[in-house]
Design a protein around this motif. Structure first.
Motif, short mmCIF file in Angstrom:
data_model
loop_
_atom_site.label_atom_id
_atom_site.label_comp_id
_atom_site.label_asym_id
_atom_site.label_seq_id
_atom_site.Cartn_x
_atom_site.Cartn_y
_atom_site.Cartn_z
N GLU A 1 41.19 51.11 32.16
CA GLU A 1 40.08 51.68 32.94
C GLU A 1 39.26 50.62 33.68
O GLU A 1 39.02 49.55 33.13
CB GLU A 1 39.17 52.49 32.01
N LYS A 2 38.83 50.98 34.87
CA LYS A 2 38.12 50.00 35.70
C LYS A 2 36.61 49.90 35.38
O LYS A 2 35.94 49.00 35.85
CB LYS A 2 38.27 50.36 37.18
N GLY A 3 36.11 50.87 34.62
CA GLY A 3 34.68 50.85 34.29
C GLY A 3 33.83 50.87 35.56
O GLY A 3 34.07 51.66 36.47
N ASN A 4 32.90 49.94 35.63
CA ASN A 4 32.00 49.90 36.79
C ASN A 4 32.56 49.10 37.95
O ASN A 4 31.86 48.89 38.93
CB ASN A 4 30.65 49.29 36.39
N TYR A 5 33.76 48.63 37.79
CA TYR A 5 34.31 47.77 38.85
C TYR A 5 35.08 48.59 39.88
O TYR A 5 35.62 49.65 39.57
CB TYR A 5 35.23 46.72 38.22
N ARG A 6 35.16 48.03 41.09
CA ARG A 6 35.89 48.72 42.16
C ARG A 6 37.39 48.57 42.01
O ARG A 6 38.16 49.43 42.40
CB ARG A 6 35.48 48.09 43.50
N HIS A 7 37.79 47.43 41.49
CA HIS A 7 39.22 47.13 41.37
C HIS A 7 39.51 46.48 40.01
O HIS A 7 38.65 45.82 39.45
CB HIS A 7 39.65 46.14 42.46
N PHE A 8 40.75 46.62 39.58
CA PHE A 8 41.16 45.94 38.35
C PHE A 8 41.04 44.42 38.51
O PHE A 8 40.62 43.72 37.59
CB PHE A 8 42.61 46.30 37.99
N MET A 9 41.39 43.93 39.71
CA MET A 9 41.32 42.49 39.90
C MET A 9 39.89 41.99 39.66
O MET A 9 39.68 40.97 39.01
CB MET A 9 41.80 42.09 41.29
N GLN A 10 38.93 42.74 40.20
CA GLN A 10 37.53 42.34 40.05
C GLN A 10 37.14 42.36 38.57
O GLN A 10 36.54 41.42 38.06
CB GLN A 10 36.66 43.31 40.85
N LYS A 11 37.55 43.40 37.89
CA LYS A 11 37.24 43.51 36.46
C LYS A 11 37.86 42.33 35.71
O LYS A 11 37.22 41.72 34.86
CB LYS A 11 37.82 44.82 35.94
N GLU A 12 39.08 42.00 36.06
CA GLU A 12 39.79 40.93 35.34
C GLU A 12 39.17 39.56 35.62
O GLU A 12 39.12 38.70 34.74
CB GLU A 12 41.29 41.01 35.69
N ILE A 13 38.67 39.38 36.84
CA ILE A 13 37.98 38.12 37.16
C ILE A 13 36.74 37.99 36.26
O ILE A 13 36.48 36.94 35.68
CB ILE A 13 37.58 38.07 38.65
N PHE A 14 36.02 39.09 36.13
CA PHE A 14 34.77 39.05 35.35
C PHE A 14 35.01 39.02 33.85
O PHE A 14 34.10 38.70 33.08
CB PHE A 14 33.84 40.19 35.77
N GLU A 15 36.21 39.38 33.41
CA GLU A 15 36.51 39.32 31.97
C GLU A 15 36.77 37.90 31.49
O GLU A 15 36.88 37.67 30.28
CB GLU A 15 37.78 40.14 31.69
N GLN A 16 36.90 36.96 32.44
CA GLN A 16 37.39 35.64 32.04
C GLN A 16 36.56 34.93 30.97
O GLN A 16 37.14 34.37 30.04
CB GLN A 16 37.62 34.76 33.27
N PRO A 17 35.22 34.95 31.04
CA PRO A 17 34.50 34.25 29.98
C PRO A 17 34.88 34.80 28.60
O PRO A 17 35.06 34.04 27.64
CB PRO A 17 33.03 34.54 30.30
N THR A 18 35.05 36.12 28.51
CA THR A 18 35.37 36.73 27.22
C THR A 18 36.80 36.41 26.77
O THR A 18 37.02 36.01 25.63
CB THR A 18 35.22 38.27 27.33
N VAL A 19 37.75 36.57 27.68
CA VAL A 19 39.15 36.41 27.23
C VAL A 19 39.52 34.94 27.05
O VAL A 19 40.37 34.61 26.19
CB VAL A 19 40.16 37.16 28.14
N VAL A 20 38.89 34.07 27.82
CA VAL A 20 39.15 32.64 27.61
C VAL A 20 38.57 32.22 26.25
O VAL A 20 39.21 31.50 25.48
CB VAL A 20 38.61 31.77 28.77
N ALA A 21 37.38 32.73 25.94
CA ALA A 21 36.77 32.43 24.62
C ALA A 21 37.68 32.95 23.51
O ALA A 21 37.94 32.26 22.51
CB ALA A 21 35.38 33.04 24.52
N GLN A 22 38.18 34.15 23.70
CA GLN A 22 39.08 34.78 22.73
C GLN A 22 40.35 33.93 22.54
O GLN A 22 40.83 33.74 21.43
CB GLN A 22 39.47 36.12 23.36
N THR A 23 40.88 33.44 23.64
CA THR A 23 42.09 32.62 23.58
C THR A 23 41.79 31.29 22.88
O THR A 23 42.54 30.85 21.99
CB THR A 23 42.64 32.39 25.00
N LEU A 24 40.67 30.68 23.27
CA LEU A 24 40.32 29.37 22.68
C LEU A 24 40.11 29.48 21.18
O LEU A 24 40.43 28.55 20.44
CB LEU A 24 39.07 28.81 23.35
#
Ligand code: M6R
Length: 364
Positions: free
Chosen positions: A1-24
Motif C-alpha cells: 500500500e502507498k499510504g499517503n504517498y503518490r507513488h511507491f517509489m516516493q514511499k520507498e525513498i522515504f522508508e530508507q532511514p527505517t530500512v537501512v537502520a533495520q538492515t544495519l
C-alpha cells in the motif's frame, strides 16, 4: 500500500532511514562497537581476491563496495556487469570470493554468473533482498538486505540497504585480514550508526528538490559528475533520471569530463555535481570551473563547507549533512533519487511502471 504517498517509489525513498537502520541492526553490534556477520563456515581471512558481479543499480552498489574492499581490506577486486562477465571467460583462481548483488535474487544474467563461479571453485556470497530467491538458495554466504518488498521499478531503498551490508562486509573482511584495528572498526560502526539520521536530514530537502526539478525537466541531456566512492553515485543518478523521466543522462568520473563529454556542455545541459567536502573536493571544484567557463549550469550537491567554498554561481545547490567520506555514498543517494523522482513527476511519466522496463529481468 502507498499510504499517503503518490507513488511507491516516493514511499520507498522515504522508508530508507527505517530500512537501512533495520538492515544495519543485523550487521552491527553497537555496544561492542563491532561488525557482526552471519556465521561463516569458511576462512574469510584466506580470501585474496574478490569478484563482484551484478546488473544496473546493484552493479553501482558493487562499484562503491570495490572502493571499500580495496581501501579497508587491501584485497584486489574485479567487478563486472553480469551480462559481460559470463561471456568473457574470466580468470577465476581457486580461493576467490565471488560476490553477487541483487534486489530480486532472480536476475537471469547474475544468476547464470553465480552458477559459473560456483562451478569454477569460487566461494559464493550473495547480497539479496528476497530471502527466498534463487540466488539466496545457492549462496555459501547469504547476506540479506532488510529493505522489505520494493515495488517501484526504479530501485531506491534496496540500493542503500545493499551499501549498508557491503560496508559492514568490507569492514569485517578488513578486520579478519588484519588490516583494520579495533579502534578503526569501532569508528566505522559509529559512522554507520549515524546513517539513518543523515538520511533523514537528506530527505528534509524534498520540497527544495521538487522545486529544482522544474529546472531539470526541460533538459534534453543531463550530466552527473562524481569522484572516488561518489563516482558510482553519478552513474546511479543518471540511471534513475533516464529510467523514470526519459531524459538522456550520463554519469562521469569528474576528472574524465575533459576527455570528451566536455564537448557537450552548453547552457542547455544541466550538470549535477556530487561532491562532499574532503580531500577530493578541490579537484572537483576545478572541474566545475571548466563547466562554468563553457556556460554550463551546475547543481552542486555538497555539505555546508563545500557549498560555502564553491556554491556561488551555481544554478542550484542542495545541502547534505557533513558525513564521513565512507558513508557519503549512502546519504548522497537520496538527493539523486529525489531529483529523478520529482523530475519525472513534472514530466508526468508513469513513475512506478516506466515504459519498456520490468522490475525483475529474468531473460538473458
Ligand atoms: O534485482 P536486481 O538487483 O538484480 O536488478 C538489477 C537491475 O535490473 C536493476 O537494478 C535495475 O537497473 C533497476 N531498474 C534500477 O533502478
Amino acid at each position: 500500500e502507498k499510504g499517503n504517498y503518490r507513488h511507491f517509489m516516493q514511499k520507498e525513498i522515504f522508508e530508507q532511514p527505517t530500512v537501512v537502520a533495520q538492515t544495519l541492526r543485523s550487521y552491527l553490534r553497537p555496544v561492542e562497537q563491532q561488525v557482526a556477520l552471519p556465521q561463516i563456515d569458511f576462512d574469510i581471512s584466506a580470501i585474496d581476491r574478490v569478484t563482484i558481479v551484478a546488473c544496473g543499480t546493484s552493479y553501482y552498489a558493487g562499484l562503491v563496495a570495490k572502493y571499500w574492499f580495496e581501501r579497508f581490506a587491501r584485497v584486489p577486486v574485479d567487478i563486472d556487469y553480469a551480462s559481460e562477465f559470463r561471456y568473457r571467460d574470466p580468470v577465476l583462481q581457486p580461493g576467490g570470493l565471488a560476490l553477487f548483488i541483487s534486489q530480486s535474487g532472480e536476475t537471469a544474467d547474475t544468476l547464470a554468473a553465480l552458477r559459473h563461479c560456483k562451478a569454477n571453485g569460487q566461494t559464493i556470497a550473495v547480497v539479496v533482498n528476497v530471502p527466498t530467491s534463487s540466488m539466496a538458495r545457492e549462496a555459501d554466504l547469504l547476506l540479506p538486505t532488510h529493505a522489505g518488498p520494493e515495488i517501484g521499478v526504479a530501485s531506491t531503498k534496496a540500493f542503500t540497504c545493499q551499501l549498508a551490508v557491503l560496508a559492514a562486509l568490507a569492514a569485517h573482511f578488513a578486520v579478519k585480514k588484519g588490516q583494520m584495528s579495533r579502534e578503526e572498526e569501532a569508528a566505522i560502526v559509529h559512522h554507520l550508526m549515524e546513517v539513518p539520521a543523515s538520511l533523514n536530514e537528506a530527505l528534509s530537502h524534498d520540497a527544495e528538490i521538487a522545486a529544482m526539478a522544474h529546472l531539470i525537466a526541460p533538459a534534453r541531456d543531463v550530466l552527473y559528475l562524481g569522484r572516488g566512492p561518489d563516482y558510482p553515485l553519478a552513474l546511479e543518478g543518471a540511471l534513475k533520471l533516464k529510467e523514470i523521466s526519459y531524459i538522456h543522462a550520463e554519469g562521469y568520473a569528474s576528472g574524465e569530463m575533459k576527455h570528451g563529454p566536455i564537448a557537450l556542455i552548453d547552457e542547455a545541459v544541466p550538470v549535477i555535481v556530487l561532491a562532499p567536502s574532503g580531500p577530493l573536493f578541490e579537484k572537483t571544484v576545478s572541474n566545475m570551473e571548466e563547466v562554468r567557463a563553457r556556460g554550463g549550469k551546475i547543481v552542486l550537491i555538497s555539505d555546508a563547507e563545500g557549498l560555502a567554498e564553491a556554491g556561488e554561481g551555481c544554478m542550484a545547490t542542495i545541502e547534505m549533512p557533513k558525513v564521513h567520506p565512507l558513508i557519503a555514498p549512502l546519504v548522497y543517494a537520496v538527493p539523486v533519487q529525489l531529483l529523478a523522482y520529482h523530475t519525472a513527476c513534472v514530466k508526468g511519466t508513469d513513475v512506478d511502471q516506466p515504459r519498456n522496463l520490468a522490475k525483475s529481468v529474468t531473460v538473458e
